[in-house]
Design a protein around this motif. Structure first.
Motif, PDB file in Angstrom:
ATOM      1  N   ARG A 292     136.537 140.235 -20.694  1.00  0.00           N
ATOM      2  CA  ARG A 292     137.654 141.189 -20.704  1.00  0.00           C
ATOM      3  C   ARG A 292     138.947 140.528 -20.224  1.00  0.00           C
ATOM      4  NH1 ARG A 292     137.826 146.873 -20.081  1.00  0.00           N
ATOM      5  NH2 ARG A 292     140.003 147.541 -19.946  1.00  0.00           N
ATOM      6  N   SER A 293     138.850 139.731 -19.165  1.00  0.00           N
ATOM      7  CA  SER A 293     140.044 139.079 -18.613  1.00  0.00           C
ATOM      8  C   SER A 293     140.686 138.131 -19.620  1.00  0.00           C
ATOM      9  CB  SER A 293     139.679 138.302 -17.337  1.00  0.00           C
ATOM     10  OG  SER A 293     139.182 139.172 -16.339  1.00  0.00           O
ATOM     11  N   LYS A 294     139.868 137.345 -20.312  1.00  0.00           N
ATOM     12  CA  LYS A 294     140.405 136.366 -21.251  1.00  0.00           C
ATOM     13  C   LYS A 294     140.965 137.038 -22.508  1.00  0.00           C
ATOM     14  CE  LYS A 294     137.843 132.390 -19.563  1.00  0.00           C
ATOM     15  NZ  LYS A 294     136.930 131.263 -19.859  1.00  0.00           N
ATOM     16  N   ILE A 295     140.379 138.160 -22.900  1.00  0.00           N
ATOM     17  CA  ILE A 295     140.935 138.917 -24.025  1.00  0.00           C
ATOM     18  C   ILE A 295     142.324 139.433 -23.664  1.00  0.00           C
ATOM     19  CG2 ILE A 295     140.703 141.055 -25.357  1.00  0.00           C
ATOM     20  CD1 ILE A 295     137.628 140.573 -25.234  1.00  0.00           C
ATOM     21  N   GLU A 296     142.449 140.005 -22.472  1.00  0.00           N
ATOM     22  CA  GLU A 296     143.751 140.525 -22.041  1.00  0.00           C
ATOM     23  C   GLU A 296     144.782 139.394 -21.916  1.00  0.00           C
ATOM     24  OE1 GLU A 296     144.624 143.667 -21.682  1.00  0.00           O
ATOM     25  OE2 GLU A 296     142.632 144.470 -22.087  1.00  0.00           O
ATOM     26  N   ALA A 297     144.360 138.266 -21.365  1.00  0.00           N
ATOM     27  CA  ALA A 297     145.273 137.128 -21.229  1.00  0.00           C
ATOM     28  C   ALA A 297     145.718 136.621 -22.601  1.00  0.00           C
ATOM     29  CB  ALA A 297     144.601 136.000 -20.445  1.00  0.00           C
ATOM     30  N   SER A 298     144.799 136.586 -23.548  1.00  0.00           N
ATOM     31  CA  SER A 298     145.122 136.141 -24.907  1.00  0.00           C
ATOM     32  C   SER A 298     146.150 137.070 -25.543  1.00  0.00           C
ATOM     33  CB  SER A 298     143.858 136.106 -25.770  1.00  0.00           C
ATOM     34  OG  SER A 298     142.929 135.164 -25.282  1.00  0.00           O
ATOM     35  N   ARG A 299     145.930 138.371 -25.388  1.00  0.00           N
ATOM     36  CA  ARG A 299     146.864 139.323 -25.984  1.00  0.00           C
ATOM     37  C   ARG A 299     148.262 139.157 -25.394  1.00  0.00           C
ATOM     38  NH1 ARG A 299     144.482 143.741 -24.768  1.00  0.00           N
ATOM     39  NH2 ARG A 299     143.318 144.059 -26.698  1.00  0.00           N
ATOM     40  N   LEU A 300     148.348 138.951 -24.104  1.00  0.00           N
ATOM     41  CA  LEU A 300     149.657 138.784 -23.469  1.00  0.00           C
ATOM     42  C   LEU A 300     150.365 137.524 -23.965  1.00  0.00           C
ATOM     43  CD1 LEU A 300     148.858 139.939 -19.821  1.00  0.00           C
ATOM     44  CD2 LEU A 300     150.192 141.155 -21.546  1.00  0.00           C
ATOM     45  N   LEU A 301     149.627 136.444 -24.159  1.00  0.00           N
ATOM     46  CA  LEU A 301     150.218 135.228 -24.712  1.00  0.00           C
ATOM     47  C   LEU A 301     150.735 135.468 -26.130  1.00  0.00           C
ATOM     48  CD1 LEU A 301     147.722 132.464 -23.504  1.00  0.00           C
ATOM     49  CD2 LEU A 301     150.158 132.579 -22.943  1.00  0.00           C
ATOM     50  N   VAL A 302     149.944 136.184 -26.916  1.00  0.00           N
ATOM     51  CA  VAL A 302     150.347 136.498 -28.294  1.00  0.00           C
ATOM     52  C   VAL A 302     151.606 137.350 -28.295  1.00  0.00           C
ATOM     53  CG1 VAL A 302     149.696 137.867 -30.323  1.00  0.00           C
ATOM     54  CG2 VAL A 302     148.062 136.252 -29.331  1.00  0.00           C
ATOM     55  N   TRP A 303     151.607 138.407 -27.512  1.00  0.00           N
ATOM     56  CA  TRP A 303     152.755 139.311 -27.478  1.00  0.00           C
ATOM     57  C   TRP A 303     154.012 138.595 -26.996  1.00  0.00           C
ATOM     58  CZ3 TRP A 303     151.659 145.023 -25.730  1.00  0.00           C
ATOM     59  CH2 TRP A 303     150.730 145.588 -26.613  1.00  0.00           C
ATOM     60  N   ARG A 304     153.854 137.699 -26.035  1.00  0.00           N
ATOM     61  CA  ARG A 304     155.010 136.959 -25.531  1.00  0.00           C
ATOM     62  C   ARG A 304     155.627 136.104 -26.634  1.00  0.00           C
ATOM     63  NH1 ARG A 304     154.805 131.601 -22.009  1.00  0.00           N
ATOM     64  NH2 ARG A 304     156.962 131.402 -21.355  1.00  0.00           N
ATOM     65  N   ALA A 305     154.791 135.360 -27.356  1.00  0.00           N
ATOM     66  CA  ALA A 305     155.291 134.510 -28.428  1.00  0.00           C
ATOM     67  C   ALA A 305     155.971 135.342 -29.518  1.00  0.00           C
ATOM     68  CB  ALA A 305     154.145 133.686 -29.026  1.00  0.00           C
ATOM     69  N   ALA A 306     155.347 136.445 -29.895  1.00  0.00           N
ATOM     70  CA  ALA A 306     155.894 137.291 -30.954  1.00  0.00           C
ATOM     71  C   ALA A 306     157.204 137.942 -30.530  1.00  0.00           C
ATOM     72  CB  ALA A 306     154.874 138.359 -31.342  1.00  0.00           C
ATOM     73  N   GLU A 307     157.272 138.365 -29.284  1.00  0.00           N
ATOM     74  CA  GLU A 307     158.499 139.003 -28.790  1.00  0.00           C
ATOM     75  C   GLU A 307     159.651 138.008 -28.749  1.00  0.00           C
ATOM     76  OE1 GLU A 307     161.460 140.582 -26.020  1.00  0.00           O
ATOM     77  OE2 GLU A 307     160.200 138.814 -25.646  1.00  0.00           O
ATOM     78  N   MET A 308     159.359 136.765 -28.389  1.00  0.00           N
ATOM     79  CA  MET A 308     160.375 135.720 -28.415  1.00  0.00           C
ATOM     80  C   MET A 308     160.851 135.473 -29.847  1.00  0.00           C
ATOM     81  SD  MET A 308     158.897 132.963 -25.642  1.00  0.00           S
ATOM     82  CE  MET A 308     160.276 131.827 -25.866  1.00  0.00           C
ATOM     83  N   TYR A 309     159.927 135.430 -30.785  1.00  0.00           N
ATOM     84  CA  TYR A 309     160.285 135.237 -32.197  1.00  0.00           C
ATOM     85  C   TYR A 309     161.200 136.362 -32.666  1.00  0.00           C
ATOM     86  CZ  TYR A 309     159.743 134.561 -37.234  1.00  0.00           C
ATOM     87  OH  TYR A 309     159.991 134.370 -38.576  1.00  0.00           O
ATOM     88  N   ASP A 310     160.856 137.587 -32.306  1.00  0.00           N
ATOM     89  CA  ASP A 310     161.654 138.737 -32.727  1.00  0.00           C
ATOM     90  C   ASP A 310     163.063 138.708 -32.141  1.00  0.00           C
ATOM     91  OD1 ASP A 310     159.670 139.789 -34.326  1.00  0.00           O
ATOM     92  OD2 ASP A 310     158.915 141.176 -32.806  1.00  0.00           O
ATOM     93  N   ARG A 311     163.218 138.066 -30.981  1.00  0.00           N
ATOM     94  CA  ARG A 311     164.543 137.938 -30.371  1.00  0.00           C
ATOM     95  C   ARG A 311     165.314 136.734 -30.905  1.00  0.00           C
ATOM     96  NH1 ARG A 311     164.175 136.685 -25.281  1.00  0.00           N
ATOM     97  NH2 ARG A 311     161.991 137.016 -24.770  1.00  0.00           N
TER      98      ARG A 311
END
Length: 383
Positions: A292-311
Motif C-alpha cells: 500500500r505504501s509503495k502504491i501511494e508513493a508511486s501515485r504521488l511521483l506520477v502526479w507530481r511529474a504530470a502537474e509539472m508538465y501541465d504547468r
C-alpha cells in the motif's frame, strides 16, 4: 498551496474510467489474455465513450481536456481494468498526440480528426523500435528518401503495439543517415498505403490482450505532406512524446499494482489458516502495508511529474523517476500478491498471475528502468 485533491471534472472522468474498466474490460480480460486477442469492440466502446480522445480539441472531435494529470488519473483506472487493452488504447492516443503537437493545421484537420472521429473509429500506432534500435535512437535503419514531390520509405519496425491492426502509422525514419539521431524525421503513413504490411505477431509473456507485431515498409510512397513537423526533428519529437508518456505509463503501473493489492488484501482477510485469517499474521499484514505504501508513493511521483508538465515546467527527471519507481513497484506488488495467495496465486483461475505477467513489461517499454536511471544521472550531472 500544494493540493492532492482532484477537480470535480477529474473525479467524474475517474468514475467514468473505473465504470468502463469494471463493466467492459474486466469481464473479457482473462479470455482475451488466454486467447491472445485484442477485442476491437472494446476499443470502439472506449473510443465512443471518449476515453481515448479526451485530450484533444473539440474541433477535431476530441474532449477538450488538455491535462496530463487527468490522463494519468484515467490511465490508472483503465490499467486496473486490463493492462493489455489499456496499452493499445494509450498508443493510439499517443499517435494522435504526435499529430496534435507537431502537425500543421491541415494535418490536424485531416489526421487528428481521422483518429478522433467517434462516427468511424480508427486506431493509431507509433513505429519507432527496430530489431537493432530501441533506446539507441540513432541506430534506426528505416530510410525515407525524397521521391519527386514526396517520400519513399523502406524498413522494418518491431514490437509495435497495434502493429498490423492500426489504421494509421506514425513512422520514425532516417532522412539524413550520416547525422545519426539528428537525422531522423517523422511520417504519417496510412495502413492501406501500397507497400505497408504486417509482419510477425509476437507471443508475449504478459499483456497478451494487446496486439504487438512487426510492421514492414517496402517502397512505400507518401506525399510531401506526410512529413510531420520539421525534417530531421524526429529525435525532438520522440523525446517530447516520451516526456509525456512516461508519467502515463507510471500511472498505469499504479493501476496494475492497485488491482493486485486490492485482491490480495481481500483474500488475506477471508483466507483462514490455523483458525484465523492470514491477515492476522504479521508476515502477511506487513507485506500488504508495504504494498500500500509503495502504491501511494508511486501515485504521488506520477502526479507530481504530470502537474509539472501541465504547468509547462521541465519534468524529464520527475517523469523518469515516476515511471521507473512505479514500474518496479508494480512488479514487486504483483509478485507479493501471488505469494500471499500461495498455490492459488500461481493458478490461472485467479487473476494475480496475469497481473504479475502484465506488470513486467512496464519496466521495459517506453524506456527500461535502466534507461530511466541513465536519464536521471545525466540530468543530475548537469545540475
Amino acid at each position: 498551496m500544494i493540493s492532492f485533491s482532484m477537480t470535480e471534472e477529474q473525479k467524474e472522468l475517474s468514475r467514468l474510467a473505473r465504470k468502463f474498466a469494471r463493466e467492459e474490460m474486466r469481464p473479457v480480460a482473462s479470455e482475451c489474455d488466454e486467447k491472445e486477442i485484442f477485442p476491437r469492440t472494446v476499443f470502439e466502446k472506449a473510443h465512443q465513450t471518449g476515453l481515448i480522445t479526451y485530450r484533444f480539441p473539440e474541433k477535431y472531435h476530441g474532449g477538450g481536456v488538455d491535462s496530463l494529470l487527468t490522463s494519468c488519473i484515467i490511465s490508472e483506472e483503465l490499467f486496473w481494468g486490463c493492462a493489455g487493452f489499456s496499452t493499445s488504447f494509450g498508443v493510439s492516443a499517443l499517435a494522435a498526440g504526435l499529430i496534435h503537437h507537431f502537425g500543421d493545421e491541415e494535418q490536424k484537420k485531416k489526421w487528428l480528426t481521422f483518429l478522433c472521429d467517434p462516427g468511424k473509429v480508427r486506431m493509431g500506432a507509433v513505429c519507432l523500435t527496430e530489431p537493432g534500435a530501441g533506446s539507441d535512437f540513432g541506430a534506426i535503419r528505416t530510410r525515407a528518401e525524397r521521391d519527386g514531390d514526396g517520400w519513399k520509405l523502406d524498413g522494418t519496425k518491431c514490437f509495435i503495439t497495434n502493429g498490423g491492426i492500426a489504421d494509421l502509422y506514425l513512422v520514425f525514419a532516417k532522412t539524413r543517415p550520416e547525422e545519426g539521431a539528428q537525422g531522423v524525421s517523422l511520417f504519417l503513413v496510412p495502413a492501406d498505403t501500397p507497400g505497408v504490411s504486417a509482419g510477425k505477431k509476437e507471443k508475449k509473456m504478459g499483456q497478451r490482450a494487446s496486439h504487438t507485431a512487426d510492421v514492414i515498409f517496402e517502397g512505400v510512397r507518401v506525399a510531401g505532406d506526410a512529413l510531420l513537423g520539421e525534417e530531421n526533428m524526429g529525435f525532438y519529437h520522440a523525446m517530447k512524446m516520451l516526456e509525456e508518456s512516461r508519467p502515463v505509463v507510471g500511472a498505469g503501473a499504479v493501476g496494475v499494482a492497485r488491482a493486485a493489492y486490492e485482491y490480495a488484501l481481500d483474500y488475506a482477510r477471508e483466507r483462514k489458516q490455523f483458525g484465523k485469517p492470514i491477515f492476522k499474521n504479521q508476515s502477511i499484514s506487513f507485506m500488504l502495508a508495504d504494498m500500500r505504501s509503495k502504491i501511494e508513493a508511486s501515485r504521488l511521483l506520477v502526479w507530481r511529474a504530470a502537474e509539472m508538465y501541465d504547468r509547462g515546467e521541465p519534468c524529464s527527471m520527475e517523469g523518469s523517476m515516476a515511471k521507473a519507481f512505479a514500474a518496479e513497484t508494480a512488479m514487486e506488488v504483483t509478485t507479493n500478491a501471488v505469494q500471499i495467495l500461495g498455490g492459488y496465486g500461481y493458478m490461472r483461475d485467479y487473476p494475480v498471475e496475469k497481473w504479475m505477467r502484465d506488470a513486467k513489461v512496464l519496466s521495459i517499454y517506453e524506456g527500461t528502468t535502466q534507461i530511466q536511471k541513465l536519464v536521471m544521472t545525466k540530468l543530475m550531472e548537469a545540475e
